[in-house]
Design a protein around this motif. Sequence first.
Motif, PDB file in Angstrom:
ATOM      1  N   ARG A   1       0.852  -1.190   0.000  1.00  0.00           N
ATOM      2  CA  ARG A   1       0.000   0.000   0.000  1.00  0.00           C
ATOM      3  C   ARG A   1       0.887   1.239   0.000  1.00  0.00           C
ATOM      4  N   LEU A   2       0.565   2.179  -0.873  1.00  0.00           N
ATOM      5  CA  LEU A   2       1.366   3.395  -1.000  1.00  0.00           C
ATOM      6  C   LEU A   2       1.185   4.268   0.238  1.00  0.00           C
ATOM      7  N   VAL A   3       2.303   4.592   0.902  1.00  0.00           N
ATOM      8  CA  VAL A   3       2.231   5.402   2.117  1.00  0.00           C
ATOM      9  C   VAL A   3       3.004   6.717   1.987  1.00  0.00           C
ATOM     10  N   GLY A   4       3.814   6.852   0.940  1.00  0.00           N
ATOM     11  CA  GLY A   4       4.571   8.087   0.774  1.00  0.00           C
ATOM     12  C   GLY A   4       5.477   7.994  -0.433  1.00  0.00           C
ATOM     13  N   ILE A   5       6.231   9.065  -0.652  1.00  0.00           N
ATOM     14  CA  ILE A   5       7.217   9.077  -1.729  1.00  0.00           C
ATOM     15  C   ILE A   5       8.522   9.687  -1.206  1.00  0.00           C
ATOM     16  N   VAL A   6       9.612   9.291  -1.810  1.00  0.00           N
ATOM     17  CA  VAL A   6      10.901   9.942  -1.573  1.00  0.00           C
ATOM     18  C   VAL A   6      11.194  10.781  -2.809  1.00  0.00           C
ATOM     19  N   SER A   7      11.365  12.072  -2.631  1.00  0.00           N
ATOM     20  CA  SER A   7      11.630  12.960  -3.761  1.00  0.00           C
ATOM     21  C   SER A   7      13.128  13.060  -3.999  1.00  0.00           C
ATOM     22  N   VAL A   8      13.500  13.561  -5.168  1.00  0.00           N
ATOM     23  CA  VAL A   8      14.914  13.599  -5.535  1.00  0.00           C
ATOM     24  C   VAL A   8      15.714  14.506  -4.604  1.00  0.00           C
ATOM     25  N   ASP A   9      15.098  15.577  -4.072  1.00  0.00           N
ATOM     26  CA  ASP A   9      15.837  16.451  -3.162  1.00  0.00           C
ATOM     27  C   ASP A   9      16.157  15.734  -1.853  1.00  0.00           C
ATOM     28  N   ASP A  10      15.247  14.838  -1.412  1.00  0.00           N
ATOM     29  CA  ASP A  10      15.542  14.045  -0.215  1.00  0.00           C
ATOM     30  C   ASP A  10      16.673  13.052  -0.495  1.00  0.00           C
ATOM     31  N   ALA A  11      16.676  12.479  -1.702  1.00  0.00           N
ATOM     32  CA  ALA A  11      17.742  11.550  -2.074  1.00  0.00           C
ATOM     33  C   ALA A  11      19.088  12.255  -2.113  1.00  0.00           C
ATOM     34  N   VAL A  12      19.101  13.486  -2.620  1.00  0.00           N
ATOM     35  CA  VAL A  12      20.352  14.252  -2.672  1.00  0.00           C
ATOM     36  C   VAL A  12      20.861  14.532  -1.264  1.00  0.00           C
ATOM     37  N   ASP A  13      19.953  14.851  -0.334  1.00  0.00           N
ATOM     38  CA  ASP A  13      20.354  15.075   1.060  1.00  0.00           C
ATOM     39  C   ASP A  13      21.001  13.818   1.650  1.00  0.00           C
ATOM     40  N   VAL A  14      20.413  12.655   1.349  1.00  0.00           N
ATOM     41  CA  VAL A  14      20.972  11.399   1.851  1.00  0.00           C
ATOM     42  C   VAL A  14      22.350  11.160   1.249  1.00  0.00           C
ATOM     43  N   MET A  15      22.492  11.433  -0.053  1.00  0.00           N
ATOM     44  CA  MET A  15      23.802  11.273  -0.707  1.00  0.00           C
ATOM     45  C   MET A  15      24.857  12.129  -0.014  1.00  0.00           C
ATOM     46  N   GLU A  16      24.495  13.367   0.287  1.00  0.00           N
ATOM     47  CA  GLU A  16      25.434  14.277   0.944  1.00  0.00           C
ATOM     48  C   GLU A  16      25.811  13.764   2.324  1.00  0.00           C
ATOM     49  N   ASP A  17      24.811  13.309   3.082  1.00  0.00           N
ATOM     50  CA  ASP A  17      25.072  12.797   4.430  1.00  0.00           C
ATOM     51  C   ASP A  17      25.953  11.552   4.389  1.00  0.00           C
ATOM     52  N   GLU A  18      25.648  10.635   3.460  1.00  0.00           N
ATOM     53  CA  GLU A  18      26.418   9.395   3.374  1.00  0.00           C
ATOM     54  C   GLU A  18      27.846   9.680   2.922  1.00  0.00           C
ATOM     55  N   ALA A  19      28.007  10.618   1.970  1.00  0.00           N
ATOM     56  CA  ALA A  19      29.349  10.968   1.510  1.00  0.00           C
ATOM     57  C   ALA A  19      30.167  11.588   2.633  1.00  0.00           C
ATOM     58  N   THR A  20      29.524  12.466   3.418  1.00  0.00           N
ATOM     59  CA  THR A  20      30.202  13.092   4.553  1.00  0.00           C
ATOM     60  C   THR A  20      30.617  12.043   5.585  1.00  0.00           C
ATOM     61  N   GLU A  21      29.717  11.100   5.840  1.00  0.00           N
ATOM     62  CA  GLU A  21      30.008  10.043   6.808  1.00  0.00           C
ATOM     63  C   GLU A  21      31.188   9.193   6.350  1.00  0.00           C
ATOM     64  N   ASP A  22      31.216   8.840   5.060  1.00  0.00           N
ATOM     65  CA  ASP A  22      32.321   8.029   4.538  1.00  0.00           C
ATOM     66  C   ASP A  22      33.646   8.784   4.613  1.00  0.00           C
ATOM     67  N   ILE A  23      33.609  10.078   4.290  1.00  0.00           N
ATOM     68  CA  ILE A  23      34.825  10.882   4.350  1.00  0.00           C
ATOM     69  C   ILE A  23      35.360  10.933   5.774  1.00  0.00           C
ATOM     70  N   GLU A  24      34.452  11.104   6.742  1.00  0.00           N
ATOM     71  CA  GLU A  24      34.871  11.155   8.142  1.00  0.00           C
ATOM     72  C   GLU A  24      35.475   9.821   8.579  1.00  0.00           C
ATOM     73  N   LYS A  25      34.854   8.717   8.165  1.00  0.00           N
ATOM     74  CA  LYS A  25      35.383   7.407   8.537  1.00  0.00           C
ATOM     75  C   LYS A  25      36.738   7.160   7.891  1.00  0.00           C
ATOM     76  N   MET A  26      36.885   7.591   6.634  1.00  0.00           N
ATOM     77  CA  MET A  26      38.163   7.412   5.950  1.00  0.00           C
ATOM     78  C   MET A  26      39.271   8.234   6.591  1.00  0.00           C
ATOM     79  N   ALA A  27      38.879   9.310   7.271  1.00  0.00           N
ATOM     80  CA  ALA A  27      39.856  10.149   7.960  1.00  0.00           C
ATOM     81  C   ALA A  27      40.013   9.748   9.424  1.00  0.00           C
TER      82      ALA A  27
END
Length: 463
Positions: A243-269
């Motif tokens: 059952r459809l309960v919501g959508i993820v929009s592209v701007d939300d996906a971009v925010d997640v990409m930024e957060d995940e990239a930041t997290e990976d950079i911090e872990k790599m450092a």
Amino acid sequence: MDYEIFQETYGFPVQELNDLLESKQLRQLREKINELNEADIAEYLEELPEEQRLLVFRMLHKDLASEVFAFLPVEIQEMIINSISDAEVGRIIEDLYVDDAVDMLEELPASVVRRVLKNAKSDTRALINQYLNYPENSAGSIMTAEYLSLKKEWHVSDAFNYIRANGQDSETIYVLYVTDNSRHLDGVVTVKDLLMHSYETTIGDIMEENVFHCVTTDDQEDVVELFNRYDLLSLPVVDQENRLVGIVSVDDAVDVMEDEATEDIEKMAAIIPTEHSYFRTSVYETFKSRIPWLLILMLGSTFTGIIISSFESALAACVALTGFIPMLMDTAGNAGSQASVTVIRAMSLGDVEFKDMFRVIWKELRVAIVCGVTLSAINFVKIWVIDHLLLGQNITLMIDLVVCLTALVVVILAKLMGCILPMFVDKLGLDPAVVASPLITTLIDAVSLLIYFLFAQALLGIA
């Protein structure tokens, strides 16, 4: 961003607004600022003193104020909420998209959250609480409930009428999902599809039945991968019963990409990831995020000291060996870091999986041999011509050979370790970023020293 640069680049009238504010020409300021983009207004508000910030915020039209509020950092949102009336708080929370409201409430202190929820309508409060109960970093936690759904028995004309009547409060109207009376996801159409068909055409005849979707409990990284792979503008989110309960929009996906990239950079450092921006993170929190790995890596480096101490007699017998230790350790560490970062990036993009282990090893082995031979050859010439002939250092051909053979072997081992370790760590269910540059470098330092001294003992005949 520096505001002079911001003004020159985007034509934002910072100086004009400041002049109007300082001269108390509030009517002209109100007219001017309400003509601007909400993201730009939010950035302007961030730079103002607290008393002026609230004054300017109150000048915004009702709808614009809610849009600007969504762009503000959480500490400024908290300040505004604590400074305005309950009615104004209720208006803002009702005008915010649910996902923006949830993001804000997850960061605010409990006392402020209670006040916000107290002034929200009951259905809004129930929806927000539902979102707050989804697992952290899941599709359900980042989706929005502001979407439009159509019925397949509708005609195109019905769809356009529905969009005109309800599209104002929707996150997007460009992609529309088709559901039955029980909200089961049946298909998807775009506004382009609607425009290209006559008003009499039924939605069921033009909808695409093969719909990419995710479940509320799916990890947000899996959601982002779908956006990347299929170039989506939005992604429907369904529950366990489709059952459809919501959508993820592209701007939300971009925010997640930024957060995940930041997290990976911090872990790599070798930094434990933090949830706040640089200036919003206190000195103590920054200390806590950095000190654990610094301690681990410092203790790990003691093995390097143990190896050097074990071969103290070899160094005493051939002092010239000492000068090449930093070069060999740095070269090995850099080679390992190159391989690990490349493989981790490929894994994050889905290009490499654990089943590709032997393909990765075979490729990195060939790269390592070419790199190792090249570095060793150049190093051999450099040591003999510059160090021996020009600088007159007491370096024999055998010492030169020891250094260059060590460089060849450690580069090969470093690149192999750099590609293998992240894949094994990922297979164990851990984040491969934790074995990136600092940890790989620490391990390779010890290995390169051990190989160096073993070559020296074997080829130079020293104990």
